[in-house]
Design a protein around this motif. Sequence first.
Motif, short mmCIF file in Angstrom:
data_model
loop_
_atom_site.label_atom_id
_atom_site.label_comp_id
_atom_site.label_asym_id
_atom_site.label_seq_id
_atom_site.Cartn_x
_atom_site.Cartn_y
_atom_site.Cartn_z
N MET A 117 0.97 -1.38 0.03
CA MET A 117 -0.12 0.23 0.02
C MET A 117 0.87 1.21 -0.01
O MET A 117 0.88 2.04 0.79
N PRO A 118 1.49 1.56 -0.97
CA PRO A 118 2.13 2.68 -1.09
C PRO A 118 1.12 4.10 -0.90
O PRO A 118 0.09 4.17 -1.32
N ASP A 119 1.95 4.97 -0.21
CA ASP A 119 1.00 6.13 0.03
C ASP A 119 -0.06 5.93 1.08
O ASP A 119 -0.83 6.86 1.41
N ARG A 120 -0.21 4.87 1.85
CA ARG A 120 -0.99 4.87 3.09
C ARG A 120 -1.03 5.70 4.04
O ARG A 120 0.25 6.67 4.08
N PHE A 121 -1.73 5.85 4.67
CA PHE A 121 -1.92 7.11 5.64
C PHE A 121 -0.68 7.10 6.57
O PHE A 121 -0.27 7.93 7.22
N GLU A 122 -0.23 5.79 6.78
CA GLU A 122 1.31 5.66 7.65
C GLU A 122 1.87 4.31 6.96
O GLU A 122 1.15 3.19 6.76
N PRO A 123 3.29 4.05 6.95
CA PRO A 123 3.68 3.01 6.35
C PRO A 123 3.22 1.78 7.42
O PRO A 123 3.20 1.91 8.36
N ILE A 124 3.10 0.37 6.94
CA ILE A 124 2.89 -0.57 7.57
C ILE A 124 3.90 -0.84 8.65
O ILE A 124 3.71 -1.27 9.87
N THR A 125 5.17 -0.63 8.57
CA THR A 125 6.14 -0.75 9.49
C THR A 125 5.90 0.16 10.68
O THR A 125 6.18 -0.22 11.87
N VAL A 126 5.30 1.30 10.58
CA VAL A 126 4.87 2.27 11.66
C VAL A 126 3.62 1.68 12.32
O VAL A 126 3.75 1.63 13.69
N SER A 127 2.60 1.22 11.46
CA SER A 127 1.77 0.53 12.04
C SER A 127 1.88 -0.78 12.85
O SER A 127 1.45 -0.97 14.23
N LYS A 128 3.17 -1.58 12.50
CA LYS A 128 3.39 -2.51 13.36
C LYS A 128 4.08 -1.99 14.66
O LYS A 128 3.97 -2.84 15.65
N GLU A 129 4.98 -1.20 14.47
CA GLU A 129 5.53 -0.57 15.76
C GLU A 129 4.69 -0.11 16.64
O GLU A 129 4.76 -0.33 17.91
N ARG A 130 3.53 0.74 16.37
CA ARG A 130 2.64 1.57 17.30
C ARG A 130 1.69 0.13 17.72
O ARG A 130 1.22 0.30 19.02
N LEU A 131 1.28 -0.90 16.87
CA LEU A 131 0.65 -1.98 17.54
C LEU A 131 1.33 -2.54 18.44
O LEU A 131 0.64 -2.92 19.63
N GLN A 132 2.65 -2.92 18.54
CA GLN A 132 3.33 -3.56 19.69
C GLN A 132 3.49 -2.60 20.72
O GLN A 132 3.24 -3.26 21.85
N ARG A 133 3.42 -1.57 20.58
CA ARG A 133 3.72 -0.49 21.84
C ARG A 133 2.13 -0.40 22.48
O ARG A 133 2.17 -0.37 23.60
N ASP A 134 1.07 -0.15 21.72
CA ASP A 134 0.01 0.36 22.13
C ASP A 134 -1.02 -0.89 22.42
O ASP A 134 -2.09 -0.57 23.11
N GLY A 135 -1.09 -2.05 21.91
CA GLY A 135 -1.90 -3.13 21.60
C GLY A 135 -2.95 -2.80 20.73
O GLY A 135 -3.19 -2.02 20.03
N VAL A 136 -4.13 -3.88 20.75
CA VAL A 136 -4.80 -4.05 19.50
C VAL A 136 -6.00 -2.90 19.86
O VAL A 136 -6.59 -2.18 18.90
N ALA A 137 -6.60 -2.76 21.12
CA ALA A 137 -7.41 -1.86 21.23
C ALA A 137 -7.37 -0.48 20.95
O ALA A 137 -8.23 -0.01 20.30
N LYS A 138 -6.15 -0.06 21.48
CA LYS A 138 -5.82 1.53 21.01
C LYS A 138 -5.55 1.77 19.39
O LYS A 138 -5.84 2.44 18.82
N THR A 139 -5.05 0.41 19.09
CA THR A 139 -4.54 0.54 17.63
C THR A 139 -5.89 0.45 16.67
O THR A 139 -5.97 1.43 15.64
N ILE A 140 -7.02 -0.32 16.98
CA ILE A 140 -8.23 -0.17 16.17
C ILE A 140 -8.70 1.33 16.40
O ILE A 140 -9.55 1.75 15.45
N GLU A 141 -8.82 1.63 17.52
CA GLU A 141 -9.43 3.05 17.79
C GLU A 141 -8.62 4.12 16.90
O GLU A 141 -9.33 4.89 16.40
N ARG A 142 -7.58 4.12 16.83
CA ARG A 142 -6.80 4.94 15.93
C ARG A 142 -7.01 4.76 14.52
O ARG A 142 -7.21 5.63 13.74
N ILE A 143 -6.76 3.35 13.85
CA ILE A 143 -6.72 3.10 12.79
C ILE A 143 -8.08 3.24 12.06
O ILE A 143 -8.46 3.64 10.98
N ALA A 144 -9.25 2.99 12.82
CA ALA A 144 -10.67 3.10 12.23
C ALA A 144 -11.06 4.34 11.98
O ALA A 144 -11.79 4.57 11.19
#
Length: 257
Positions: A117-144
Amino acid sequence: MSRLPYLRAGSGPVLVLVHGYLGGAAQWVDEIETFQKDFDVIAPSLPGFGEAAHLPACGTIHEMAVAVLELLDELEVTDYILLGHSMGGQIAQEMSALRPGMVNKLILYGTGPVGLMPDRFEPITVSKERLQRDGVAKTIERIAATWFKDGENAAGYAKLVEIGSLTNPEAALLGLDAMAGWDGREAMSTLTMPTLVIWGDSDRSYRWPQVESLWQGIPSVDLCVVPKASHAVHLEKPKLFHSIIGDFLDGSYDGKS
């Protein structure tokens, strides 16, 4: 793998609905209600997501596609109309490439032919880092919030957050890796079934170049761009979404359901 949990209602030609990342079968309840009068609608939850959170997660789009195909085999479904949203659109492309003769019509919604997904709202690597830091619940709140033009204020936001919070943490991580490692561009020319591509003009996950690639690369394809909508068109503009799909299927829907 154990059989995937699924929602099913109606009778007639089979319509299979495949959800995307941090999704689940429950996101399709309005579509099931709308189309069950003319179709046998089947909506599975992918391994590790939604009601299938207890199942081992898949590490590739191919494995997810095989899991859905195995469910359809168990249900003795031999041909069907296939709709995939977001990551589910990648899975739908993979399913169609694996067993093209089984897919009568294909609907690719809010998706593209490249999982990175080029030009996604954030790179997948960033989503992965934030998921590992914040957990699923906060991640879905942010990404949704990025999936709606109106963000957290959108009518369907809370619904997607509730569904996404069920995701197994391993599935959430592996889902990002699966998308990053998938490329369906070589298979596009083999998808010869009638295909509809649906895209919200404000989608921040799959940008226009991805959608244009599907439009140009699939042999028999129609394109519908929905104005003033983002990644969750089925929740932002449900009547219009149902009308678009109904018209592609048989032309009998007027958007009033």
